[in-house]
Write a protein that holds these residues in place. Sequence first.
Motif, short mmCIF file in Angstrom:
data_model
loop_
_atom_site.label_atom_id
_atom_site.label_comp_id
_atom_site.label_asym_id
_atom_site.label_seq_id
_atom_site.Cartn_x
_atom_site.Cartn_y
_atom_site.Cartn_z
N THR A 73 0.81 -1.23 0.00
CA THR A 73 0.00 0.00 0.00
C THR A 73 0.84 1.27 0.00
N GLY A 74 2.09 1.13 0.40
CA GLY A 74 2.90 2.32 0.55
C GLY A 74 3.71 2.62 -0.69
N PRO A 75 4.47 3.71 -0.69
CA PRO A 75 5.26 4.10 -1.86
C PRO A 75 6.50 3.23 -2.00
N GLY A 76 6.93 2.94 -3.27
CA GLY A 76 8.19 2.30 -3.55
C GLY A 76 8.15 0.79 -3.44
N PRO A 77 9.02 0.13 -4.18
CA PRO A 77 9.00 -1.33 -4.24
C PRO A 77 9.76 -1.99 -3.10
N SER A 78 10.53 -1.21 -2.38
CA SER A 78 11.29 -1.87 -1.33
C SER A 78 11.21 -1.04 -0.05
N PHE A 79 11.52 -1.69 0.99
CA PHE A 79 11.38 -1.01 2.27
C PHE A 79 12.37 -1.63 3.22
N ARG A 80 13.06 -0.80 3.96
CA ARG A 80 14.00 -1.34 4.92
C ARG A 80 13.36 -1.39 6.30
N LEU A 81 13.45 -2.56 6.90
CA LEU A 81 13.02 -2.67 8.28
C LEU A 81 14.10 -2.07 9.17
N PRO A 82 13.79 -1.10 9.98
CA PRO A 82 14.82 -0.47 10.81
C PRO A 82 15.59 -1.47 11.66
N LYS A 83 14.93 -2.52 12.09
CA LYS A 83 15.57 -3.50 12.96
C LYS A 83 16.68 -4.25 12.24
N TYR A 84 16.49 -4.50 10.94
CA TYR A 84 17.44 -5.31 10.19
C TYR A 84 17.97 -4.47 9.02
N ALA A 85 18.83 -3.56 9.38
CA ALA A 85 19.23 -2.52 8.42
C ALA A 85 19.93 -3.08 7.20
N ASN A 86 20.50 -4.27 7.28
CA ASN A 86 21.25 -4.81 6.15
C ASN A 86 20.36 -5.51 5.13
N HIS A 87 19.09 -5.61 5.43
CA HIS A 87 18.24 -6.40 4.54
C HIS A 87 17.10 -5.57 3.98
N THR A 88 16.82 -5.80 2.74
CA THR A 88 15.63 -5.20 2.15
C THR A 88 14.79 -6.33 1.59
N PHE A 89 13.52 -6.07 1.54
CA PHE A 89 12.61 -7.10 1.04
C PHE A 89 11.68 -6.50 0.00
N SER A 90 11.41 -7.29 -0.97
CA SER A 90 10.34 -6.91 -1.88
C SER A 90 9.06 -7.57 -1.39
N ALA A 91 7.97 -7.10 -1.94
CA ALA A 91 6.68 -7.67 -1.52
C ALA A 91 6.63 -9.16 -1.84
N SER A 92 7.15 -9.55 -2.98
CA SER A 92 7.08 -10.97 -3.36
C SER A 92 7.94 -11.82 -2.43
N GLU A 93 9.06 -11.25 -1.98
CA GLU A 93 9.91 -12.01 -1.06
C GLU A 93 9.19 -12.25 0.27
N VAL A 94 8.54 -11.21 0.74
CA VAL A 94 7.81 -11.36 2.01
C VAL A 94 6.64 -12.31 1.83
N GLU A 95 5.99 -12.20 0.70
CA GLU A 95 4.88 -13.14 0.43
C GLU A 95 5.37 -14.58 0.45
N ALA A 96 6.54 -14.80 -0.09
CA ALA A 96 7.08 -16.16 -0.11
C ALA A 96 7.41 -16.64 1.29
N ILE A 97 7.96 -15.74 2.10
CA ILE A 97 8.30 -16.13 3.47
C ILE A 97 7.04 -16.49 4.25
N LEU A 98 6.02 -15.67 4.04
CA LEU A 98 4.80 -15.88 4.83
C LEU A 98 3.84 -16.88 4.18
N GLY A 99 4.12 -17.27 2.94
CA GLY A 99 3.22 -18.20 2.28
C GLY A 99 1.92 -17.55 1.86
N VAL A 100 2.01 -16.30 1.44
CA VAL A 100 0.82 -15.54 1.06
C VAL A 100 0.86 -15.31 -0.45
N THR A 101 -0.27 -15.48 -1.11
CA THR A 101 -0.31 -15.22 -2.54
C THR A 101 -0.58 -13.74 -2.79
#
Lengths: 410, 285
Positions: A73-101
């Motif tokens: 829902t938010g702007p931009g294709p990627s977003f950094r979680l402040p807690k894990y500054a070295n990692h970025t995730f795309s929506a599809s990556e998070v969907e895969a981790i969570l098992g969400v289509t």
Amino acid sequence: MRPARWSISTSHQAAEEPSWVANVRIWRAAVEDHKPGKIDDAVIGINAWSYRDLAATVADLVGLRDLLVKLRTGPGPSFRLPKYANHTFSASEVEAILGVTPEEGAPREVNRLLERGAILHTDIALLAAIETVPYGAPEAAMRGRDGRAGGVVATVHWEIARRLLDAVTPAPSADPFVRSWYRATTALLQHDYDLAYARPQLEHGLAILPNDAALLFGSGCLHEAHASPLVQSMVRSAGTTVSLNVGSPTSHLRLAERYFREALAVDPAMTQARLRLGRVLGLLGRHDEAIAELQRAVQASGDRQMLYYGEMFLGAEKRALGLDEDARAHYERAAGICPSAPSPQIALSDLGQRAGNRPAALGAIQRAFASAADRQSPGDPWWVYSIAPFANAEDLLDACRRHVQGGTKR
Amino acid sequence: MTGCRVLVVTLVGLVASGGIRAQRPTFSARTAAIQVDVLVTENGRPVRGLQSDDFQVFDNGVPQQVDLTTFDEIPLNLVLAFDISSSVRGARLDDLRAGGARLLDALKPRDRAALITFSHTVTLDSPLTGSLGDLRSAIDRVEPRGQTSLIDATHAAMMVGESEVGRSLALVFSDGIDTSSWLTSDVVLDTARRIDVVVCGVSIGRTPDAFLRDVTELSGGTLTNLESTTNLDQTFTRLLNEFRQRYLISYSPRGVTSRGWHRLEVRVKGRNLTIKARPGYLGGS
């Protein structure tokens, strides 16, 4: 032997998937692989995780769910979680981790995962062996036997299950499954006399669902049980070596009164609550009030066991007021409802003794002996008074298990 | 008179059984007499050979004329009430069975015994009988289960003990605390004030059970608290022997009202001895 595929990840290589992400995947796979109600590899494997790892995984799961909402829902294709500054995730990556289509709403799908996760941890708490107090466990329980204190044990899985359901969106109070789960698990814990875990479960459930009559009633029963000789004697036998979250009988009876009244305010037709309110008022020495509530409960109830309790408690109240003939009539009615129960005969023996009528006193105690000796006897409902309201607890929990099994596994 | 036997009837029973010693006390046939059984000890050992003149009895503070009978020759009604809740298993159960067997061995030919076992249920395994073989078998058959209805069982033991003529001792063993009785402790303690059965208790654990302490005190009995059941048989036989060495003091109350609670005090003149007796009785009805 701990199943290897459910073991906690220890990978810290930046080039590989971070261990915390791997743990979310592993945990999710275990949840979806678990057969509700069974001791399977998922139960054994996840049961071996530490409290710290479980709590962190739940937090990361919820964090990823919230991240996915922002990514969609938010702007931009990627977003950094402040807690894990070295990692970025795309929506599809998070969907895969969570098992969400991508087609389904993330919150709804993750709700399904949270509910299934709660059932996994419920099954671990109920079915997996508890041997030690896990490091960092927020709660511990003292086991008692026959009124004597025993060892200290703990499980973290009730708390983990609560954390999962706390994350249900839009709000746990709006989710029918959450209500059903709290009703089922608190009933089961009280049926099994696992009061140590029933208490935080009820408290948390009422924080989410403050006007749920079943949870209010359950809380009343919990405090009624805490006031009982069984629990109080266990506390006394524990001495000062441990600090137990149990107060005086009077303090718990007053809390029981409060919760039963609140349950009746929500559901005035809840006869069980009125019966127990009467019992508690009698134990508090407020006999006239007790009699009024008990009479209302008896008049409103068609249930044989409830009528038995009502007549026995009315007998006790009348005896306390010195109305022995009235008491005798109530005990005789109770004996008529449950002819094989010894308690009415023991009560009648006491009344006979008080009246100086030795033949009556002895005759009644001999009838009590005969009941006890009858191996075909269904027993005395008095013996199961503390758990009687929770007889259907297993059915309630099975309904929750069937609910999560109805979802689609990914 | 509630809680006290009419002495004339009792005296006839005692004469018929030949249970009175050479000293024959005189009793009033017009006023129902009070019987109090008394254990007198010095340094923990029973004192024997005391006569009626050695005793002073005060009923609500008023001195009374004392008659006396020792009753080690009076047949005994021994009611055993054994806790067989789930915690009484293994070595504890073995010790309980051995203790029960030793007790039966120590009974005399005219004594009778009954066995009550209790968990959440209270069961009469054997009524008062002089045929101890059945009782021995009953003790061997007990199997632990369930919770503890100590208060109900103590009431039952007192009812069985009161059911027959003779001196009655209820010996209550429990390793737990009441968790499932219908009767409450105050109700049964009130019964103990009214009847003549002496209750001796044996409890296991760090702290003596409060109900057993109170019911034994009110009935004129004793409570023995043990750390373990290892020497339970010795404790049981000691209690039985002590009971046999009690004095039965009788008097016809004078100068006091008949109804209500009467505070009793028993002393031995001129000697600093330990007296164990019921603290009072409930007169009238």
